[in-house]
Write a protein that holds these residues in place. Structure first.
Motif, PDB file in Angstrom:
ATOM      1  N   MET A   1      -7.408  -0.196   2.239  1.00  0.00           N
ATOM      2  CA  MET A   1      -8.296  -1.127   1.551  1.00  0.00           C
ATOM      3  C   MET A   1      -9.759  -0.716   1.618  1.00  0.00           C
ATOM      4  SD  MET A   1      -6.525  -3.454   0.099  1.00  0.00           S
ATOM      5  CE  MET A   1      -7.675  -4.792  -0.200  1.00  0.00           C
ATOM      6  N   GLU A   2     -10.079   0.260   2.427  1.00  0.00           N
ATOM      7  CA  GLU A   2     -11.465   0.722   2.520  1.00  0.00           C
ATOM      8  C   GLU A   2     -11.838   1.540   1.294  1.00  0.00           C
ATOM      9  OE1 GLU A   2     -11.568   2.897   6.150  1.00  0.00           O
ATOM     10  OE2 GLU A   2     -11.379   1.109   7.431  1.00  0.00           O
ATOM     11  N   LYS A   3     -13.124   1.677   1.046  1.00  0.00           N
ATOM     12  CA  LYS A   3     -13.580   2.479  -0.081  1.00  0.00           C
ATOM     13  C   LYS A   3     -13.051   3.896   0.052  1.00  0.00           C
ATOM     14  CE  LYS A   3     -17.656   3.444  -2.864  1.00  0.00           C
ATOM     15  NZ  LYS A   3     -19.112   3.204  -3.029  1.00  0.00           N
ATOM     16  N   GLY A   4     -12.369   4.368  -0.974  1.00  0.00           N
ATOM     17  CA  GLY A   4     -11.737   5.676  -0.925  1.00  0.00           C
ATOM     18  C   GLY A   4     -10.291   5.645  -0.465  1.00  0.00           C
ATOM     19  N   GLY A   5      -9.829   4.494   0.048  1.00  0.00           N
ATOM     20  CA  GLY A   5      -8.437   4.361   0.474  1.00  0.00           C
ATOM     21  C   GLY A   5      -7.502   4.243  -0.713  1.00  0.00           C
ATOM     22  N   SER A   6      -6.202   4.352  -0.461  1.00  0.00           N
ATOM     23  CA  SER A   6      -5.224   4.396  -1.555  1.00  0.00           C
ATOM     24  C   SER A   6      -5.244   3.133  -2.407  1.00  0.00           C
ATOM     25  CB  SER A   6      -3.816   4.631  -0.984  1.00  0.00           C
ATOM     26  OG  SER A   6      -3.428   3.556  -0.128  1.00  0.00           O
ATOM     27  N   SER A   7      -5.326   1.962  -1.782  1.00  0.00           N
ATOM     28  CA  SER A   7      -5.316   0.717  -2.547  1.00  0.00           C
ATOM     29  C   SER A   7      -6.631   0.519  -3.294  1.00  0.00           C
ATOM     30  CB  SER A   7      -5.050  -0.473  -1.619  1.00  0.00           C
ATOM     31  OG  SER A   7      -3.736  -0.419  -1.105  1.00  0.00           O
ATOM     32  N   TYR A   8      -7.727   0.918  -2.674  1.00  0.00           N
ATOM     33  CA  TYR A   8      -9.029   0.859  -3.348  1.00  0.00           C
ATOM     34  C   TYR A   8      -9.000   1.719  -4.607  1.00  0.00           C
ATOM     35  CZ  TYR A   8     -14.093   1.069  -4.002  1.00  0.00           C
ATOM     36  OH  TYR A   8     -15.366   0.975  -4.527  1.00  0.00           O
ATOM     37  N   LEU A   9      -8.468   2.928  -4.481  1.00  0.00           N
ATOM     38  CA  LEU A   9      -8.406   3.833  -5.625  1.00  0.00           C
ATOM     39  C   LEU A   9      -7.418   3.332  -6.679  1.00  0.00           C
ATOM     40  CD1 LEU A   9      -8.472   7.272  -3.754  1.00  0.00           C
ATOM     41  CD2 LEU A   9     -10.335   6.191  -5.033  1.00  0.00           C
ATOM     42  N   ASN A  10      -6.305   2.749  -6.255  1.00  0.00           N
ATOM     43  CA  ASN A  10      -5.329   2.224  -7.217  1.00  0.00           C
ATOM     44  C   ASN A  10      -5.927   1.080  -8.033  1.00  0.00           C
ATOM     45  OD1 ASN A  10      -3.256   3.974  -6.584  1.00  0.00           O
ATOM     46  ND2 ASN A  10      -2.320   2.618  -5.079  1.00  0.00           N
ATOM     47  N   LEU A  11      -6.729   0.228  -7.395  1.00  0.00           N
ATOM     48  CA  LEU A  11      -7.392  -0.840  -8.144  1.00  0.00           C
ATOM     49  C   LEU A  11      -8.386  -0.252  -9.144  1.00  0.00           C
ATOM     50  CD1 LEU A  11      -7.663  -3.893  -8.535  1.00  0.00           C
ATOM     51  CD2 LEU A  11      -9.508  -3.869  -6.827  1.00  0.00           C
ATOM     52  N   SER A  12      -9.097   0.793  -8.736  1.00  0.00           N
ATOM     53  CA  SER A  12     -10.022   1.474  -9.649  1.00  0.00           C
ATOM     54  C   SER A  12      -9.272   2.048 -10.839  1.00  0.00           C
ATOM     55  CB  SER A  12     -10.772   2.595  -8.922  1.00  0.00           C
ATOM     56  OG  SER A  12     -11.539   2.097  -7.847  1.00  0.00           O
ATOM     57  N   LEU A  13      -8.132   2.666 -10.574  1.00  0.00           N
ATOM     58  CA  LEU A  13      -7.327   3.265 -11.648  1.00  0.00           C
ATOM     59  C   LEU A  13      -6.828   2.199 -12.610  1.00  0.00           C
ATOM     60  CD1 LEU A  13      -5.248   5.884  -9.616  1.00  0.00           C
ATOM     61  CD2 LEU A  13      -6.991   6.394 -11.339  1.00  0.00           C
ATOM     62  N   MET A  14      -6.395   1.060 -12.057  1.00  0.00           N
ATOM     63  CA  MET A  14      -5.909  -0.020 -12.912  1.00  0.00           C
ATOM     64  C   MET A  14      -7.017  -0.548 -13.812  1.00  0.00           C
ATOM     65  SD  MET A  14      -5.720  -3.551 -13.430  1.00  0.00           S
ATOM     66  CE  MET A  14      -6.094  -4.403 -11.901  1.00  0.00           C
TER      67      MET A  14
ATOM     68  N   PHE B   1       0.846  -1.195   0.000  1.00  0.00           N
ATOM     69  CA  PHE B   1       0.000   0.000   0.000  1.00  0.00           C
ATOM     70  C   PHE B   1       0.881   1.244   0.000  1.00  0.00           C
ATOM     71  CE2 PHE B   1       0.585  -1.579   4.274  1.00  0.00           C
ATOM     72  CZ  PHE B   1       0.715  -0.472   5.111  1.00  0.00           C
ATOM     73  N   ASP B   2       0.326   2.319  -0.569  1.00  0.00           N
ATOM     74  CA  ASP B   2       1.105   3.536  -0.798  1.00  0.00           C
ATOM     75  C   ASP B   2       1.674   4.121   0.481  1.00  0.00           C
ATOM     76  OD1 ASP B   2       0.737   3.454  -3.514  1.00  0.00           O
ATOM     77  OD2 ASP B   2      -0.855   4.967  -3.571  1.00  0.00           O
ATOM     78  N   GLU B   3       0.905   4.081   1.558  1.00  0.00           N
ATOM     79  CA  GLU B   3       1.371   4.687   2.805  1.00  0.00           C
ATOM     80  C   GLU B   3       2.621   3.999   3.336  1.00  0.00           C
ATOM     81  OE1 GLU B   3      -2.891   5.633   2.268  1.00  0.00           O
ATOM     82  OE2 GLU B   3      -1.646   3.850   2.041  1.00  0.00           O
ATOM     83  N   LEU B   4       2.884   2.792   2.870  1.00  0.00           N
ATOM     84  CA  LEU B   4       4.078   2.055   3.275  1.00  0.00           C
ATOM     85  C   LEU B   4       5.200   2.188   2.256  1.00  0.00           C
ATOM     86  CD1 LEU B   4       5.496  -0.019   5.131  1.00  0.00           C
ATOM     87  CD2 LEU B   4       4.356  -1.831   3.833  1.00  0.00           C
ATOM     88  N   GLU B   5       4.862   2.181   0.948  1.00  0.00           N
ATOM     89  CA  GLU B   5       5.897   2.034  -0.066  1.00  0.00           C
ATOM     90  C   GLU B   5       5.760   2.969  -1.276  1.00  0.00           C
ATOM     91  OE1 GLU B   5       8.035  -1.927  -0.232  1.00  0.00           O
ATOM     92  OE2 GLU B   5       5.979  -2.408  -0.823  1.00  0.00           O
ATOM     93  N   GLU B   6       5.069   4.057  -1.135  1.00  0.00           N
ATOM     94  CA  GLU B   6       4.856   4.931  -2.284  1.00  0.00           C
ATOM     95  C   GLU B   6       6.177   5.421  -2.878  1.00  0.00           C
ATOM     96  OE1 GLU B   6       1.928   8.608  -3.574  1.00  0.00           O
ATOM     97  OE2 GLU B   6       2.582   8.460  -1.473  1.00  0.00           O
ATOM     98  N   GLU B   7       7.143   5.725  -2.028  1.00  0.00           N
ATOM     99  CA  GLU B   7       8.441   6.200  -2.507  1.00  0.00           C
ATOM    100  C   GLU B   7       9.126   5.159  -3.380  1.00  0.00           C
ATOM    101  OE1 GLU B   7      12.616   8.079  -0.706  1.00  0.00           O
ATOM    102  OE2 GLU B   7      11.190   7.045   0.637  1.00  0.00           O
ATOM    103  N   TYR B   8       9.062   3.887  -2.956  1.00  0.00           N
ATOM    104  CA  TYR B   8       9.722   2.824  -3.717  1.00  0.00           C
ATOM    105  C   TYR B   8       8.961   2.514  -5.012  1.00  0.00           C
ATOM    106  CZ  TYR B   8      11.515   2.378   1.016  1.00  0.00           C
ATOM    107  OH  TYR B   8      12.040   2.644   2.257  1.00  0.00           O
ATOM    108  N   ALA B   9       7.630   2.629  -4.962  1.00  0.00           N
ATOM    109  CA  ALA B   9       6.834   2.419  -6.171  1.00  0.00           C
ATOM    110  C   ALA B   9       7.169   3.481  -7.222  1.00  0.00           C
ATOM    111  CB  ALA B   9       5.345   2.447  -5.838  1.00  0.00           C
TER     112      ALA B   9
END
Length: 509
Positions: A475-488, A235-243
């Protein structure tokens, strides 16, 4: 929530998921499939072998019964075990009868093109474009995707830090001329991060003589470069810099969509993840034992299979748990050395001495169910990424004992970058012969992580709780991973739409 039948006529893209035939790769890929099926206007098919399908069919059935927004199902292909000298019925890496047969399993991966191709050919539709999401360790998928002219996305079972370290080390060749005990810094990494060569994954740490393994790794990296992107169980809050840095280095797209294990919300999902039934789970044995202890006081210890560690070393870990004076669950997974381990336990008398305070479990356990229990206060782990991330989700500190592969990367992430764990102190890969007396180091690491009147211990626990909250929010609706899956999903829909329109324009006179 719309039913699968209602949305089937509106499918815009069909995601075909192809996991590696190994428990630690199969389960998160199935979780990805279930997350996709909760979105509208897609279709999901998981392609795997019959025996692997048995492991996860109950999970898929429950997803369907809940009324997923989109259709999801499992299709089979045959695994060529006999052709490569594996026993009949051996379709997964963690059930091969001897670790000497790992190369045979790798050979089988190169023979999967025909069975997977035949399975995908049946799924190809002129009205519903396909996108393949596949485990990067299944090397034949790239050629299949090219044949059918469909986009493909790799799934990486590790994290962004591992992705980036491997890419930088591969590009720089910095480890090539070093001896196993030499130290190196990963060139170009955002932080100063140091390893011994023998702590690195196989390609870097050992002088591998098998050309096939090198060819497989080279092809894997080439395929990653040519794929449309990669989804990562983080998830971005953990690894956004590395991503972001990985995107800069490779030019590829990265979507962090995890922790995908959090798709398992209810007790049944957690209890049966990867296992059809368990008498102990059905009878609530583990939960009753955990219920008898106060919050955050029990240690959960799971070190990987007995094939990863010599029983004598594993015994040292058990003695360290005993010396901690804390209640604990110690998991000894099924493996070929189980008889030797049981003999050591009987001779030492440890199991009898800790009776009541220590629960020793042999074989499979519902790890998600146990870790999410309120009484768990510490996770002692070998640092496989699935386990590490599941521990992060629960908000408890980790005691780390990495063995091989990407596990030393994960140890660095937890101990030095997140600062939510304590290292036992083992430095060498299991392949280089981990030996010695570790019970005192295990005890000291536990005390440092669970100390009640120590400020640094409290800071470790506070940071662990914070990351746990961030993981769940992602992972909640509106969270970073939820939105990233939507973007994908939207990205792929636009991509396949453009390809269909382009093909149509070329077909016009």
């Amino acid at each position: 929530m719309e039913s699968s039948t209602m949305t089937q006529n509106k499918v815009e893209v069909h995601f075909v998921l192809i996991p590696l035939m190994a428990q630690g790769h199969l389960l998160p890929m199935v979780d990805v499939g279930r997350l996709l099926a909760r979105r509208n206007n897609v279709k999901v098919t998981i392609l795997t072998t019959p025996l692997n399908a048995v492991r996860v069919q109950a999970s898929i059935d429950r997803e369907i019964q809940r009324g997923s927004s989109s259709p999801i199902n499992i299709q089979h292909f045959r695994f060529p075990n006999v052709e490569v000298g594996l026993p009949e019925g051996c379709e997964t890496l963690d059930t091969i009868p001897s670790m000497d047969l790992r190369l045979n399993f790798a050979k089988a991966a190169f023979l999967l093109q025909k069975p997977i191709e035949e399975a995908i050919e049946k799924l190809v539709s002129p009205t519903t474009p396909i996108c393949i999401i596949y485990d990067k360790h299944v090397p034949v998928v790239s050629e299949i995707a090219k044949k059918f002219k469909v986009p493909r996305i790799t799934f990486d079972g590790s994290n962004c830090l591992s992705l980036l370290c491997n890419r930088l080390l591969y590009n720089s060749k910095v480890a090539e001329n070093l001896s196993p005990s030499d130290s190196l810094f990963v060139p170009g990494f955002p932080h100063r991060i140091e390893f011994k060569k023998y702590q690195l994954p196989d390609l870097f740490s050992q002088n591998i003589g098998q050309d096939m393994i090198r060819d497989l790794r080279d092809k894997m990296w080439k395929d990653e470069e040519e794929a449309y992107g990669v989804i990562v169980n983080s998830f971005d809050e953990l690894e956004e810099e590395y991503a972001k840095e990985y995107t800069r280095v490779t030019g590829g797209k990265v979507w962090c969509i995890g922790p995908v294990s959090l798709s398992n919300k209810d007790a049944m999902d957690k209890a049966q993840r990867g296992k059809l039934d368990s008498k102990e789970v059905q009878e609530g044995v583990y939960l009753k034992w955990l219920d008898s202890w106060p919050a955050r006081c029990v240690i959960y210890a799971c070190f990987g299979s007995l094939d990863d560690l010599r029983p004598g070393v594993l015994m040292e870990l058990g003695l360290g748990l005993e010396a901690s004076k804390k209640p604990f669950i110690w998991v000894l997974r099924d493996a070929r050395k189980v008889e030797e381990m049981n003999k050591l336990l009987k001779e030492n008398g440890l199991e009898e001495r800790v009776k009541g305070r220590g629960l020793i479990i042999r074989g499979w356990v519902p790890q998600l169910l146990i870790l999410s229990h309120k009484s768990i206060g510490l996770f002692v782990t070998h640092c496989g990424w699935n386990s590490t991330l599941e521990g992060i989700c629960t908000g408890v500190p980790l005691v780390t004992f990495p063995l091989f592969s990407d596990q030393f990367y994960n140890d660095k992430l937890v101990v030095e970058l997140m600062k939510t764990g304590v290292r036992v102190g083992v430095e060498s890969s299991v392949y280089f012969g981990v030996e010695g007396k570790f019970r005192d180091q295990v005890k000291e690491a536990i005390e440092k992580a669970m100390g009640e009147e120590d400020e640094e211990s409290e800071r470790i626990r506070e940071r662990a709780r914070d990351y746990g909250e961030k993981a769940n929010r992602a992972m909640e609706k509106g969270g970073s991973s939820y939105l990233n899956l939507s973007l994908m999903i939207e990205d792929i829909k636009q991509l396949v739409k453009c390809r269909v329109e382009d093909d149509g324009s070329k077909a016009k006179p």
